[in-house]
Write a protein that holds these residues in place. Sequence first.
Motif, PDB file in Angstrom:
ATOM      1  N   ASP A 176       7.601  11.216   1.656  1.00 24.20           N
ATOM      2  CA  ASP A 176       8.593  10.860   2.653  1.00 24.20           C
ATOM      3  C   ASP A 176       7.938   9.881   3.621  1.00 24.20           C
ATOM      4  OD1 ASP A 176      10.587  12.440   1.575  1.00 24.20           O
ATOM      5  OD2 ASP A 176      10.140  14.164   2.830  1.00 24.20           O
ATOM      6  N   LEU A 177       8.742   8.999   4.195  1.00 23.19           N
ATOM      7  CA  LEU A 177       8.194   7.860   4.931  1.00 23.19           C
ATOM      8  C   LEU A 177       8.645   7.845   6.380  1.00 23.19           C
ATOM      9  CD1 LEU A 177       8.922   5.157   2.209  1.00 23.19           C
ATOM     10  CD2 LEU A 177       6.688   6.147   2.738  1.00 23.19           C
ATOM     11  N   VAL A 178       7.705   7.519   7.263  1.00 21.57           N
ATOM     12  CA  VAL A 178       8.002   7.220   8.663  1.00 21.57           C
ATOM     13  C   VAL A 178       7.533   5.789   8.882  1.00 21.57           C
ATOM     14  CG1 VAL A 178       7.592   7.825  11.068  1.00 21.57           C
ATOM     15  CG2 VAL A 178       7.664   9.629   9.326  1.00 21.57           C
ATOM     16  N   LEU A 179       8.460   4.891   9.188  1.00 26.20           N
ATOM     17  CA  LEU A 179       8.164   3.464   9.226  1.00 26.20           C
ATOM     18  C   LEU A 179       8.477   2.921  10.616  1.00 26.20           C
ATOM     19  CD1 LEU A 179       9.955   2.613   5.842  1.00 26.20           C
ATOM     20  CD2 LEU A 179       7.511   3.089   6.193  1.00 26.20           C
ATOM     21  N   THR A 180       7.437   2.521  11.358  1.00 22.95           N
ATOM     22  CA  THR A 180       7.642   1.967  12.692  1.00 22.95           C
ATOM     23  C   THR A 180       7.561   0.448  12.617  1.00 22.95           C
ATOM     24  OG1 THR A 180       5.340   1.904  13.452  1.00 22.95           O
ATOM     25  CG2 THR A 180       6.485   4.008  13.620  1.00 22.95           C
TER      26      THR A 180
ATOM     27  N   LEU B 252       0.832  -1.202   0.000  1.00 16.84           N
ATOM     28  CA  LEU B 252       0.000   0.000   0.000  1.00 16.84           C
ATOM     29  C   LEU B 252       0.871   1.257   0.000  1.00 16.84           C
ATOM     30  CD1 LEU B 252      -2.964   0.923   0.088  1.00 16.84           C
ATOM     31  CD2 LEU B 252      -2.793   0.934   2.585  1.00 16.84           C
ATOM     32  N   ALA B 253       1.924   1.261   0.812  1.00 22.48           N
ATOM     33  CA  ALA B 253       2.806   2.423   0.865  1.00 22.48           C
ATOM     34  C   ALA B 253       3.519   2.644  -0.464  1.00 22.48           C
ATOM     35  CB  ALA B 253       3.830   2.245   1.978  1.00 22.48           C
TER      36      ALA B 253
ATOM     37  N   ASP C 255      17.926   8.965  -3.960  1.00 22.92           N
ATOM     38  CA  ASP C 255      17.209   9.985  -4.737  1.00 22.92           C
ATOM     39  C   ASP C 255      16.630  11.093  -3.864  1.00 22.92           C
ATOM     40  OD1 ASP C 255      15.186   8.584  -3.529  1.00 22.92           O
ATOM     41  OD2 ASP C 255      14.062   8.155  -5.356  1.00 22.92           O
ATOM     42  N   GLY C 256      17.081  11.172  -2.607  1.00 19.71           N
ATOM     43  CA  GLY C 256      16.725  12.312  -1.765  1.00 19.71           C
ATOM     44  C   GLY C 256      15.488  12.157  -0.919  1.00 19.71           C
ATOM     45  N   ARG C 257      14.822  11.015  -0.970  1.00 19.84           N
ATOM     46  CA  ARG C 257      13.625  10.824  -0.148  1.00 19.84           C
ATOM     47  C   ARG C 257      14.028  10.597   1.306  1.00 19.84           C
ATOM     48  NH1 ARG C 257       8.802   6.505  -1.420  1.00 19.84           N
ATOM     49  NH2 ARG C 257       8.896   7.614  -3.398  1.00 19.84           N
ATOM     50  N   SER C 258      13.310  11.213   2.226  1.00 17.14           N
ATOM     51  CA  SER C 258      13.551  10.992   3.652  1.00 17.14           C
ATOM     52  C   SER C 258      12.827   9.746   4.123  1.00 17.14           C
ATOM     53  CB  SER C 258      13.081  12.199   4.473  1.00 17.14           C
ATOM     54  OG  SER C 258      13.979  13.274   4.363  1.00 17.14           O
ATOM     55  N   VAL C 259      13.502   8.977   4.953  1.00 22.08           N
ATOM     56  CA  VAL C 259      12.927   7.785   5.570  1.00 22.08           C
ATOM     57  C   VAL C 259      13.311   7.797   7.040  1.00 22.08           C
ATOM     58  CG1 VAL C 259      12.884   5.270   5.625  1.00 22.08           C
ATOM     59  CG2 VAL C 259      13.118   6.451   3.428  1.00 22.08           C
TER      60      VAL C 259
END
Length: 409
Positions: free
Chosen positions: A336-340, A327-328, A374-378
């Motif tokens: 930008d992603l926050v993954l717990t 889904l993500a 590619d500069g995406r924040s995670v």
Amino acid sequence: MASSPPHPIPAVLALADDLSGAAEAARALGGPVRLSLTAPAGDVDGPASRDLVVDLNTRHLPPADAAVAVRSLLDSGGFGGAGVYGLLYKKIDSQLRGNVAAEALAYAEGAEALVVAPALPAARRTVTGGVVHVDGVPLHETNGWRAERAAPPRSVAEAFSGLPVRTIPLEVVRSELAALVAELKGAAASGVHPAPDAETDADLDAIVAAALRLGPGFRLLGSGGLAGALGRALARPAVPAPVSAPARDAAPLLVVAGTAEPGVARQIAHLETLGVCHLPLDPDELVAGAVAVPANVVVRDTVLSIDGSAGLHPGGGRALSAALAALATAWPGRPDLVLTGGETARATLDALGVRELDPVDEIHHGAVHSRTSDGRSVVTRPGSYGAEDSLVRIAKALRPHLAATPATG
């Protein structure tokens, strides 16, 4: 403070069993570091200029397969010798989840001894009398293993069944360094692996100082707290401040709460006061692929979570993580992603084809901000970490404009 090692220490090779733990270790070591999601080739000539942290992604593999992954990496190019990486560290879960025994047995091959220290004082996880405690309560009396298929171990020795370990009492850890060195050396000479008690970072500093005195044959195995002690002992030059990435305020922020921890519901409630859209997902519908991206939220900051109102599904975490990752990955706008949760984080980045991360900083303990090529924040964070404002702090760090957003109550 523990004394520095007597000789310069080569770069560290760290092995982790899940991604959030790998990121935690990468920041804790404190030096220039690579965070890899693939096992590197062992063809580098000369000493490495940066530490290397590898996520082996073995937390939920069968024990034999997890052991093979550890063994294969260590056998793949002289990583444990005096060449590329001369110092080894193995990250384990501070609540002893995962294949800790099988991986430790593989990790111990060729070592004089393992120094086993799972204490993580920053998360109020200590070891006394050879027993892990969480907020002062023995691990086996807590609900820390409620999403696992097995019962929690009653001691460190029980968790490492098959690997002979000996508890080193706290009073020895806090004695003179020479006495602790002698205790570790004596345990190894008698064929057992020392497992020192620890309640504070100072205890972990002493353990690392003693292990370093004994040389690389004494391999470190423990929590992110032990990685932090190792970083402090090595005392390398500070890492230069990262180059600012282009602003991505126009991109949506997607928080994926892939954890069964009850505290996450309260963290999400705080996040909603900033106007972040919350989508609780039915686990059966999610795994069946019956959940689609709602058209009306794709341009909004959003948090996805598992609706736990029907109770937990022990052992079902892997399928849920894979479904959340799908889904993500389908979410428009390159958020930008926050993954717990380490499993959800790894599944999501695998689905996106991300093979390496550049750790930037730590927003709070365990919440590590990295960037993709590619500069995406995670941001990765273990599911069991963080106070009630954890997700709010992370969101504001990635989107400073949210700091001025009035709470909606």
